[in-house]
Design a protein around this motif. Sequence first.
Motif, PDB file in Angstrom:
ATOM      1  N   ASP A  58      11.231  -0.900   1.110  1.00 14.08           N
ATOM      2  CA  ASP A  58      10.188  -0.371  -0.135  1.00 14.08           C
ATOM      3  C   ASP A  58       8.977  -0.942  -0.190  1.00 14.08           C
ATOM      4  O   ASP A  58       8.022  -0.210  -0.455  1.00 14.08           O
ATOM      5  N   SER A  59       8.638  -2.039   0.455  1.00 13.90           N
ATOM      6  CA  SER A  59       7.270  -2.757   0.623  1.00 13.90           C
ATOM      7  C   SER A  59       6.584  -2.277   1.845  1.00 13.90           C
ATOM      8  O   SER A  59       5.301  -2.642   1.916  1.00 13.90           O
ATOM      9  N   ILE A  60       7.239  -1.388   2.651  1.00 10.42           N
ATOM     10  CA  ILE A  60       6.598  -0.921   3.896  1.00 10.42           C
ATOM     11  C   ILE A  60       6.383   0.395   4.212  1.00 10.42           C
ATOM     12  O   ILE A  60       7.143   1.111   3.897  1.00 10.42           O
ATOM     13  N   ASN A  61       5.308   0.886   4.688  1.00 16.51           N
ATOM     14  CA  ASN A  61       5.213   2.194   5.180  1.00 16.51           C
ATOM     15  C   ASN A  61       4.906   2.330   6.582  1.00 16.51           C
ATOM     16  O   ASN A  61       4.067   1.497   7.047  1.00 16.51           O
ATOM     17  N   ASN A  68       4.024   9.426   7.424  1.00 17.96           N
ATOM     18  CA  ASN A  68       5.010   8.381   7.019  1.00 17.96           C
ATOM     19  C   ASN A  68       6.390   8.794   7.433  1.00 17.96           C
ATOM     20  O   ASN A  68       6.899   9.736   6.926  1.00 17.96           O
ATOM     21  N   ARG A  70       9.112   8.158   6.312  1.00 16.62           N
ATOM     22  CA  ARG A  70      10.027   8.610   5.249  1.00 16.62           C
ATOM     23  C   ARG A  70      10.335   9.843   5.224  1.00 16.62           C
ATOM     24  O   ARG A  70      11.075  10.601   4.693  1.00 16.62           O
ATOM     25  N   ILE A  88       1.971  -0.591   7.651  1.00 19.57           N
ATOM     26  CA  ILE A  88       1.011  -1.085   6.515  1.00 19.57           C
ATOM     27  C   ILE A  88       1.849  -1.406   5.427  1.00 19.57           C
ATOM     28  O   ILE A  88       2.892  -0.648   5.425  1.00 19.57           O
ATOM     29  N   PRO A  89       1.494  -2.272   4.681  1.00 19.92           N
ATOM     30  CA  PRO A  89       2.145  -2.470   3.267  1.00 19.92           C
ATOM     31  C   PRO A  89       2.226  -1.393   2.492  1.00 19.92           C
ATOM     32  O   PRO A  89       1.049  -0.462   2.367  1.00 19.92           O
ATOM     33  N   ALA A  90       3.149  -0.901   1.697  1.00 21.15           N
ATOM     34  CA  ALA A  90       3.152   0.398   0.901  1.00 21.15           C
ATOM     35  C   ALA A  90       2.046   0.231  -0.089  1.00 21.15           C
ATOM     36  O   ALA A  90       1.848   1.227  -0.658  1.00 21.15           O
ATOM     37  N   ALA A  91       1.771  -1.133  -0.554  1.00 20.64           N
ATOM     38  CA  ALA A  91       0.933  -1.176  -1.654  1.00 20.64           C
ATOM     39  C   ALA A  91      -0.491  -0.600  -1.413  1.00 20.64           C
ATOM     40  O   ALA A  91      -1.274  -0.155  -2.540  1.00 20.64           O
ATOM     41  N   ALA A  92      -0.706  -0.451  -0.007  1.00 20.11           N
ATOM     42  CA  ALA A  92      -2.016   0.232   0.119  1.00 20.11           C
ATOM     43  C   ALA A  92      -2.050   1.739  -0.180  1.00 20.11           C
ATOM     44  O   ALA A  92      -3.147   2.221  -0.275  1.00 20.11           O
ATOM     45  N   ALA A  93      -0.833   2.192  -0.447  1.00 13.92           N
ATOM     46  CA  ALA A  93      -0.870   3.612  -0.843  1.00 13.92           C
ATOM     47  C   ALA A  93      -0.923   3.708  -2.360  1.00 13.92           C
ATOM     48  O   ALA A  93      -1.094   4.909  -2.851  1.00 13.92           O
TER      49      ALA A  93
ATOM     50  N   LEU B  46      -5.600   7.027   4.275  1.00 12.01           N
ATOM     51  CA  LEU B  46      -6.049   5.533   3.843  1.00 12.01           C
ATOM     52  C   LEU B  46      -6.674   4.765   4.929  1.00 12.01           C
ATOM     53  O   LEU B  46      -6.375   5.125   6.100  1.00 12.01           O
ATOM     54  N   LEU B  85      -2.710  -7.386   0.453  1.00 14.12           N
ATOM     55  CA  LEU B  85      -3.200  -6.649   1.605  1.00 14.12           C
ATOM     56  C   LEU B  85      -4.040  -7.448   2.613  1.00 14.12           C
ATOM     57  O   LEU B  85      -4.142  -7.021   3.753  1.00 14.12           O
ATOM     58  N   VAL B  89      -9.110  -1.117   0.346  1.00 12.97           N
ATOM     59  CA  VAL B  89      -8.584   0.291   1.006  1.00 12.97           C
ATOM     60  C   VAL B  89      -9.451   1.434   0.512  1.00 12.97           C
ATOM     61  O   VAL B  89      -9.909   1.084  -0.767  1.00 12.97           O
ATOM     62  N   HIS B 131       7.865  -0.390  -6.605  1.00 16.18           N
ATOM     63  CA  HIS B 131       7.563  -1.439  -6.072  1.00 16.18           C
ATOM     64  C   HIS B 131       5.817  -2.033  -6.801  1.00 16.18           C
ATOM     65  O   HIS B 131       5.974  -3.294  -6.977  1.00 16.18           O
ATOM     66  N   LEU B 132       4.996  -1.291  -6.865  1.00 15.51           N
ATOM     67  CA  LEU B 132       3.716  -1.511  -7.396  1.00 15.51           C
ATOM     68  C   LEU B 132       3.755  -1.940  -8.927  1.00 15.51           C
ATOM     69  O   LEU B 132       3.186  -2.793  -9.233  1.00 15.51           O
TER      70      LEU B 132
END
Lengths: 94, 174
Positions: A58-61, A68, A70, A88-93, B46, B85, B89, B131-132
């Motif tokens: 879940d934490s990765i894209n 993506n 997915r 990239i880490p999914a948090a970036a999105a 991104l 990160l 971003v 997750h976030l």
Amino acid sequence: MKITVKFAAALSRYTQSSKIAVCDLGEKNDMASLIEALDAKFPGIKKVLCDESFEIADSINIYVNGDNIRYVEGFRTPLKENDQVNIIPAAAAG
Amino acid sequence: MIVNNPTSHFIFVFPKDHVNGEYNYINYKGKPLTNREYLQNWGKWLIFGSPEELGKLAEKLDPFIEAKKIPAAKYDREIIEEFELGECVMCVYCDLRQRDEIWEILASLGIEDKAWAYERETMERWLPGGHLLEKWIKGRGMSAEQAEQFRLYAKEKFRRMFEDEDAIFRGIEQ
């Protein structure tokens, strides 16, 4: 077939500080094979990217040419020569 | 127009008309998106970098945004440590149906790494279990009760925003 993979800075702790890796998949041409090749290069990275049944963490894209995986075919996403893979880490999105 | 309000974590690049309230950058070929269209098509390229690198890129994007060739962009003023990160971003917003032409502009400005995210992906990550949201809750040191209340609040907020699929999308409540 050789595929170039680029990693976001946050993943460098799993890639021996490399931001880029070139993997030779031989005759294989899917994302699952690429993950196995990455794990051979950077032992343990597979566990960061997915579980045993190749469910993407879940934490990765993971992107192939900007998409993506997915939303394509997950780890069955086909690859071809010169495809661009970014992890990239999914948090970036967010 | 670069909108740099020091009280905001984000630095935005909007068309001047949008800032003046005369235009909504969330559209496709001039037509506002419905909630359904927004969830299906709206997203962002991104781009990673330091605040300085992204600041320089924002200046290069500004004329394209002013000319409405690119809808809008925003980037982190500083690294969000909680998200681990290690970089800031930038999000360059557009509709799925125009993302290739916008990528051409980004590539012409030297951007190489390609990563497209739908806004719906982002929203899913801010819903309970996402997750976030869970990382944010953990970072705030909330009690179990506070965390549960916050999850319910987030869920209800998104439900209200998108319950009428055919209504014009009015923006995300921050």
